[in-house]
Design a protein around this motif. Structure first.
Motif, PDB file in Angstrom:
ATOM      1  N   MET A  89       5.776  -6.464  -8.455  1.00 60.02           N
ATOM      2  CA  MET A  89       5.648  -5.797  -7.375  1.00 60.02           C
ATOM      3  C   MET A  89       6.369  -5.250  -6.277  1.00 60.02           C
ATOM      4  N   VAL A  90       6.305  -4.005  -6.479  1.00 59.99           N
ATOM      5  CA  VAL A  90       6.925  -2.775  -5.724  1.00 59.99           C
ATOM      6  C   VAL A  90       6.915  -3.473  -4.441  1.00 59.99           C
ATOM      7  N   THR A  91       7.231  -3.913  -3.591  1.00 55.46           N
ATOM      8  CA  THR A  91       8.210  -3.970  -2.079  1.00 55.46           C
ATOM      9  C   THR A  91       8.510  -3.423  -0.933  1.00 55.46           C
ATOM     10  N   ASP A  92       9.775  -2.573  -1.963  1.00 55.73           N
ATOM     11  CA  ASP A  92      10.641  -1.970  -0.909  1.00 55.73           C
ATOM     12  C   ASP A  92      10.199  -0.632  -0.287  1.00 55.73           C
ATOM     13  N   PRO A  93      10.199   0.229   0.339  1.00 54.49           N
ATOM     14  CA  PRO A  93       9.163   1.155   0.864  1.00 54.49           C
ATOM     15  C   PRO A  93       9.401   2.476   0.483  1.00 54.49           C
ATOM     16  N   ALA A  94      10.916   3.084  -0.227  1.00 54.97           N
ATOM     17  CA  ALA A  94      11.699   3.916  -0.582  1.00 54.97           C
ATOM     18  C   ALA A  94      10.986   3.616  -2.117  1.00 54.97           C
ATOM     19  N   GLU A  95      11.453   2.363  -2.558  1.00 55.94           N
ATOM     20  CA  GLU A  95      11.013   2.267  -4.188  1.00 55.94           C
ATOM     21  C   GLU A  95       9.951   2.559  -4.078  1.00 55.94           C
ATOM     22  N   ALA A  96       9.043   2.375  -3.725  1.00 54.03           N
ATOM     23  CA  ALA A  96       7.176   2.175  -3.740  1.00 54.03           C
ATOM     24  C   ALA A  96       6.869   4.180  -3.645  1.00 54.03           C
ATOM     25  N   ARG A  97       7.614   5.203  -2.390  1.00 57.59           N
ATOM     26  CA  ARG A  97       7.401   6.384  -2.617  1.00 57.59           C
ATOM     27  C   ARG A  97       8.075   6.925  -3.664  1.00 57.59           C
TER      28      ARG A  97
END
Lengths: 131, 367
Positions: B346-354
């Motif tokens: 699950m993606v939890t890093d904000p930059a990667e999520a964007r």
């Protein structure tokens, strides 16, 4: 939904034969006046006459007939509205049983029987402030 | 073969309705709480719940404040849940043109606040969605119609929408998959709430049997079957001397706990742009006892889904004895564990999520 929060504890007031109580929406989202389809205010088993009931929100007061057309005046989930009616409450030192009934339309749920409406009620006991 | 998806962790503020309604948090402090507790990076809100004056009176000062706050706490706006209030007037339902304009105003607010998706609802017909496509294009907002119990991925109304989407072939039209459509049991926390309202063990056992019977039969594919099941819950309560519980049994038994099999989602998977990770509680073993969270996350990963999952806790309706923040924390741990079990994360890093969300929404649905 959250019917136990309809009546705000300690907000019963009575003046010159009119009695009022603050009420919260028992729903998660704002609804407009047109979806506030009816209410009843009962103190110690005596109901205020339906035609005397008034609804105040956003600092404006409406009869329930007037609310029908108000698709532009919204009851926000954090705001208390005021339900009032002609009802004498004597003996301010006594505890009074207050009951509020609400009928709300849920405008995005359309069933085979029309727009869904919910009927919720709450009863709380409190003293009346006389102003 | 599809490469594994990397869903983005997130939450909808709807999960915290009870705390917000009780004025324990205002919008700002709730958003800060979500960020501080690590429930993001994805952030979903409901316009009519969280935004005073929505949609007509959202001024630029508020928009700037909201965007600044979200940037400061490093959350990623995913979906603004908007409502299809067809029944707003008492004298008649909205006509087509009124409905399009009503939705346009809400979609515009989604764009101004920085939400790339507007969650819309089932009252929108294929024709209405087609009429809203130019609005979606005007604002650059994806319209994701929520597939919610009592519908499901293989329901006739959903398939009609899917077929229209296929014809229109726009990346801006899709679905929000709500996990409440594919539930495997009557939520134990709701049984506990009925117990606290004096329901007998015998009645609760019959309630579970009735729901399990519908689960075994499969989901309702028509409104007629749905209505018959609704009536069966009311009848059960009446026969057991608790008519006061009938509507509650029926609304929850049909509208929250949808009995469709997981594979119904495959009918619409290429069009799933957003997910509501609907759930009702976490038990003493740390698992969700009635929503197959692990299977649902695995299915998304295996089908290459890299959009957001908004954890959507709905047990707050009846559960006033447990902390919703702890419950969300528990459910998101299950999601992360399930993604790892499926060979992804699950993606939890904000930059990667964007970055991933932009890519997910820009892809053609058949991509």
């Amino acid at each position: 939904m959250i019917a136990d929060r309809i009546i705000e504890q300690g907000t019963l007031t009575t003046v010159d034969g009119r009695t009022a109580v603050e009420v919260r929406i028992p729903w998660y989202r704002a609804l407009p006046g047109s979806c506030i389809a009816g209410a009843a205010l009962t103190v110690d088993g005596v109901a205020a006459p339906a035609e005397s009931l008034r609804w105040t929100m956003n600092e404006r007061t409406f009869s329930f007939d007037e609310l029908v057309d108000r698709t532009d005046e919204w009851w926000f989930p954090l705001d208390s509205a005021v339900l009032s009616g002609e009802l004498a409450v004597d003996d301010p030192q006594a505890e009074h049983e207050v009951r509020v009934d609400l009928k709300l339309y849920i405008p995005y749920i359309i069933t085979d029987h029309g727009v869904l409406h919910i009927e919720e009620h709450d009863t709380k006991t409190m003293k009346a402030a006389q102003r | 073969m599809t490469s594994p998806g990397t869903p983005i962790q997130g939450v909808t503020l709807y999960s915290f309705t009870r705390a917000f309604h009780a004025r324990q948090y205002d919008l700002d402090s709730l958003i800060r709480k979500v960020a501080a507790d690590g429930f993001g990076p994805g952030l979903e809100i409901i316009g009519f719940s969280s935004l005073r004056g929505f949609p007509d009176h959202i001024d630029d000062n508020f928009v700037g404040h909201f965007r600044d706050l979200v940037a400061e706490v490093d959350l990623v706006p995913t979906s603004l849940a908007v409502n299809v209030d067809t029944g707003l007037r008492r004298d008649r339902l909205m006509n087509h043109d009124e409905l399009v304009e009503y939705m346009r105003k809400q979609i515009e607010v989604a764009a101004r606040l920085g939400f790339p998706i507007a969650r819309v609802q089932i009252s929108l017909t294929p024709d209405a969605m087609e009429s809203l496509l130019p609005v979606a294009e005007q604002y650059g907002v994806t319209l994701a119609l929520e597939v919610h119990a009592d519908q499901h991925g293989a329901h006739e109304r959903i398939l009609a929408l899917r077929d229209r989407y296929e014809k229109l072939n726009s990346p801006l039209l899709g679905f929000t998959a709500d996990w409440g459509a594919t539930v495997t049991g009557f939520a134990p926390s709701l049984l506990e709430a009925y117990r606290r309202r004096g329901a007998s063990e015998e009645l609760l056992a019959q309630l579970v049997d009735l729901w399990n019977g519908f689960y075994a039969e499969g989901p309702p594919n028509t409104q007629k079957v749905h209505g018959e099941r609704f009536g069966a819950f009311i009848g059960l309560a009446a026969r057991n001397g608790r008519p006061d519980l009938g509507i509650d049994f029926a609304i929850n038994g049909t509208g929250l706990f949808g009995p469709a099999p997981l594979d119904t989602w495959l009918e619409i998977m290429p069009w799933v742009r957003h997910v509501h990770g609907k759930f009702f509680g976490i038990d003493e073993t740390g698992e969700e006892p009635s929503v197959p969270v692990r299977g649902l996350v695995r299915q998304l990963v295996e089908n290459g889904y890299s959009g957001a999952i908004s954890s959507e806790y709905e047990g707050w309706h009846w559960n006033n004895w447990q902390d919703p923040f702890d419950i969300i924390r528990g459910e998101q741990a299950v999601q992360r564990s399930a993604a790892a079990d499926a060979g992804s994360t699950m993606v939890t890093d904000p930059a990667e999520a964007r970055r991933i969300l932009n890519s997910h929404l820009a892809q053609p649905v058949r991509g």
